[in-house]
Design an enzyme around this catalytic site. Structure first.
Site, short mmCIF file in Angstrom:
data_model
loop_
_atom_site.label_atom_id
_atom_site.label_comp_id
_atom_site.label_asym_id
_atom_site.label_seq_id
_atom_site.Cartn_x
_atom_site.Cartn_y
_atom_site.Cartn_z
N LYS A 60 0.75 -1.29 -0.03
CA LYS A 60 0.16 -0.03 -0.05
C LYS A 60 1.05 1.22 -0.07
O LYS A 60 2.01 1.17 0.59
CB LYS A 60 -1.19 0.09 1.15
CG LYS A 60 -2.22 0.83 1.17
CD LYS A 60 -3.27 -0.03 0.29
CE LYS A 60 -4.35 1.04 -0.09
NZ LYS A 60 -5.57 0.18 -0.49
P1 NAD Z 1 -13.05 7.64 -2.88
O1 NAD Z 1 -12.11 8.69 -2.47
O2 NAD Z 1 -13.44 7.43 -4.17
O3 NAD Z 1 -14.56 7.62 -2.19
C1 NAD Z 1 -14.42 8.05 -0.54
C2 NAD Z 1 -16.11 8.21 -0.28
O4 NAD Z 1 -15.98 8.49 1.20
C3 NAD Z 1 -16.11 9.89 -0.77
O5 NAD Z 1 -17.51 9.74 -1.17
C4 NAD Z 1 -16.40 10.55 0.50
O6 NAD Z 1 -17.09 11.60 0.52
C5 NAD Z 1 -16.61 9.83 1.60
N1 NAD Z 1 -16.33 9.79 2.83
C6 NAD Z 1 -14.97 10.38 3.28
N2 NAD Z 1 -15.24 10.63 4.71
C7 NAD Z 1 -16.57 10.13 5.08
C8 NAD Z 1 -17.22 10.12 6.13
N3 NAD Z 1 -16.59 10.68 7.39
N4 NAD Z 1 -18.47 9.83 6.37
C9 NAD Z 1 -19.01 9.54 5.04
N5 NAD Z 1 -18.44 9.61 3.75
C10 NAD Z 1 -17.03 9.79 3.85
O7 NAD Z 1 -12.46 6.41 -2.31
P2 NAD Z 1 -12.99 4.65 -2.82
O8 NAD Z 1 -11.87 4.30 -3.95
O9 NAD Z 1 -14.33 4.51 -3.11
O10 NAD Z 1 -12.57 3.95 -1.21
C11 NAD Z 1 -13.62 3.84 -0.30
C12 NAD Z 1 -12.73 2.62 0.39
O11 NAD Z 1 -12.89 1.53 -0.17
C13 NAD Z 1 -11.69 2.84 1.22
O12 NAD Z 1 -11.56 2.13 2.34
C14 NAD Z 1 -10.73 2.05 0.27
O13 NAD Z 1 -9.45 1.56 0.91
C15 NAD Z 1 -11.54 0.69 -0.33
N6 NAD Z 1 -11.27 0.34 -1.27
C16 NAD Z 1 -11.17 0.73 -2.62
C17 NAD Z 1 -11.03 0.19 -3.42
C18 NAD Z 1 -11.08 0.85 -5.15
O14 NAD Z 1 -10.96 -0.01 -6.10
N7 NAD Z 1 -11.09 1.87 -5.22
C19 NAD Z 1 -10.69 -1.02 -3.54
C20 NAD Z 1 -10.86 -1.84 -2.42
C21 NAD Z 1 -11.17 -1.21 -1.24
#
Ligand code: NAD
Length: 423
Positions: free
Chosen positions: A106
């Site tokens: 990561k």
């Molecule tokens: P992103 O930045 O696209 O989206 C994050 C979202 O969470 C946004 O809508 C933001 O406004 C919201 N957010 C932030 N703080 C918040 C809060 N306190 N309350 C409510 N909403 C809040 O990120 P993402 O890529 O969607 O990742 C989200 C999660 O999924 C993370 O934990 C990431 O590690 C995990 N993840 C992502 C992927 C991927 O392919 N993008 C893969 C596996 C896991």
């Protein structure tokens, strides 16, 4: 940060528990507690004002026992080394659960992209890529998008790495745009994987998909794609939140309209979507969202969102961890006692890394797949992993989290044992 919320402490605690459960070799257990490699870098860039600002960045490789290290890059003001170490370890288990030939890694940079211009973001990305360039590469460690990083940032990473090499290296990162060797279906793959898991677990719980309700915390890449696929499958999405606040509609939010609305504005937030009940502020909205009586509660934002502080509010039947580490171990134990079924992150959100693996394979072969082939292979991998984990949980009488860890840690431990210790 309280110790309950320290992600690395949580990750090690989870490993300790599974080590006890499977009677893991003491030496291998000790080895798996620590990242293989940690790189801390200073990332100096010129701001548009002409001033120099230095950002702190990290790349952590937890394990390469089963193949090259693999894991996303996060841009966030709250990034810490312990968080990145935990996320790297979770990547090792995630790749092992779905049985793809990768270890875990990561990366992260402590920054707030919302306060940066596009040029500054590009400079930050290019300098960070150059700094970690000594340990990444298609056969060493392959980054991908995570929180606040996207295909455009992956393009800059791929270009920077390639410029330093002197030739194009598309396989150095995944989550790229299609024109640069990306894979069809990658952008929405994590959400699709969550939806596949939702379908499987609803079936096991004998809840009809078209009568199911869901609440989703976070409406970024993962939250939005999850909502879109579930909505398409007939699930009623009664609440979604993001960092600005939350939307609530007991009759179901019109996800198509919401997505159109978000695409029409620059900040990509759900704020201002008028047709549904609005709660201002993420803290207030999450408090309401976690209290809802729904079939599926899907945290898809950040880690440590369900803690001993708010776990007593939870009334959902099933929680699917779309985010990484959204439930603290203390809260997890309470949920277990309450009989709330939790599908763990390392299984639930593995769709993204699975299609990243497909992308890497396509890049290495310079041969690209049709979307239907990506989808078919993704469904196959996720269904198979789900049924393996569900089967272990029933056979051993353990939670799905413990079952997923048993499968993953055993696979990594077997590889470590076969490889032996160098020198
Ligand atoms: P992103 O930045 O696209 O989206 C994050 C979202 O969470 C946004 O809508 C933001 O406004 C919201 N957010 C932030 N703080 C918040 C809060 N306190 N309350 C409510 N909403 C809040 O990120 P993402 O890529 O969607 O990742 C989200 C999660 O999924 C993370 O934990 C990431 O590690 C995990 N993840 C992502 C992927 C991927 O392919 N993008 C893969 C596996 C896991």
């Amino acid at each position: 940060m309280s110790e309950e919320l320290n992600p690395y402490k949580i990750a090690v605690q989870q490993l300790d528990e599974v080590a006890r459960e499977i009677n893991l070799d003491e030496g291998i257990h000790e080895k798996l507690k620590y990242p293989k490699r940690i790189l801390t870098v200073s990332v100096p860039i010129y701001l548009e004002s002409g001033k120099i600002k230095v950002y702190q960045g990290y790349r952590v490789q937890h394990s390469i026992e089963r193949g090259p290290a693999k894991g996303g890059i996060r841009y966030h003001p709250d990034v810490t080394l312990d968080e990145i170490k935990a996320l790297a370890m979770w990547m090792t288990w995630k790749c092992a659960v779905v049985n793809i030939p990768y270890g875990g890694a990561k990366g992260g940079v402590v920054c707030n992209p919302a306060e940066m211009t596009l040029k500054e973001l590009e400079h930050l990305t290019r300098r960070y890529t150059s700094e970690i360039g000594i340990i990444i590469g298609p056969e060493k460690d392959i980054p991908a998008p995570d929180v606040n990083t996207n295909p455009a940032i992956m393009s800059w990473m791929m270009d920077t790495y390639s410029m330093n090499k002197g030739y194009s290296v598309p396989g150095v990162v995944t989550g790229k745009p299609l024109a640069l060797g990306g894979s069809k279906g990658r952008f929405t793959a994590t959400g699709k994987g969550v939806a596949i898991i939702a379908e499987d677990i609803l079936k096991k719980q004998k809840i009809g998909i078209s009568s199911a309700t869901a609440a989703i915390q976070g409406y970024g890449n993962v939250g939005r794609a999850t909502a879109t696929f579930l909505h398409g499958m007939g699930v009623s999405i009664v609440a979604v939140s993001d960092k600005t606040g939350g939307l609530f509609n007991p009759d179901g939010i019109d996800i198509g309209m919401l997505n159109k609305y978000i695409d029409s504005k620059d900040d990509c937030s759900i704020k201002g979507f008028k047709s549904d009940g609005w709660v201002e502020g993420s803290k207030e909205a999450n408090r309401e969202l976690f209290k809802l009586t729904v079939d599926l509660l899907i945290p898809a934002a950040l880690e440590s969102q369900i803690t001993t502080e708010n776990v007593s509010d939870i009334k959902a039947t099933i929680i699917i961890e779309a985010a990484n580490g959204p439930i603290t171990p203390e809260a997890d134990a309470i949920l277990n006692d309450k009989g709330i079924l939790v599908v763990p992150d390392i299984l639930a959100n593995a769709g993204g890394v699975t299609v990243s693996y497909f992308e890497w394979v396509q890049d290495l072969q310079a041969m690209f797949w049709k979307e239907k082939d990506v989808d078919k292979n993704l469904c196959e991998v996720i269904h198979k992993a789900f049924h393996r984990v569900y089967g272990i949980s029933k056979k051993r009488g353990v939670s799905m989290r413990m079952a997923a860890y048993i499968l993953a840690v055993q696979r990594v431990a077997d590889a470590a044992k076969m490889r032996g210790l160098y020198p």
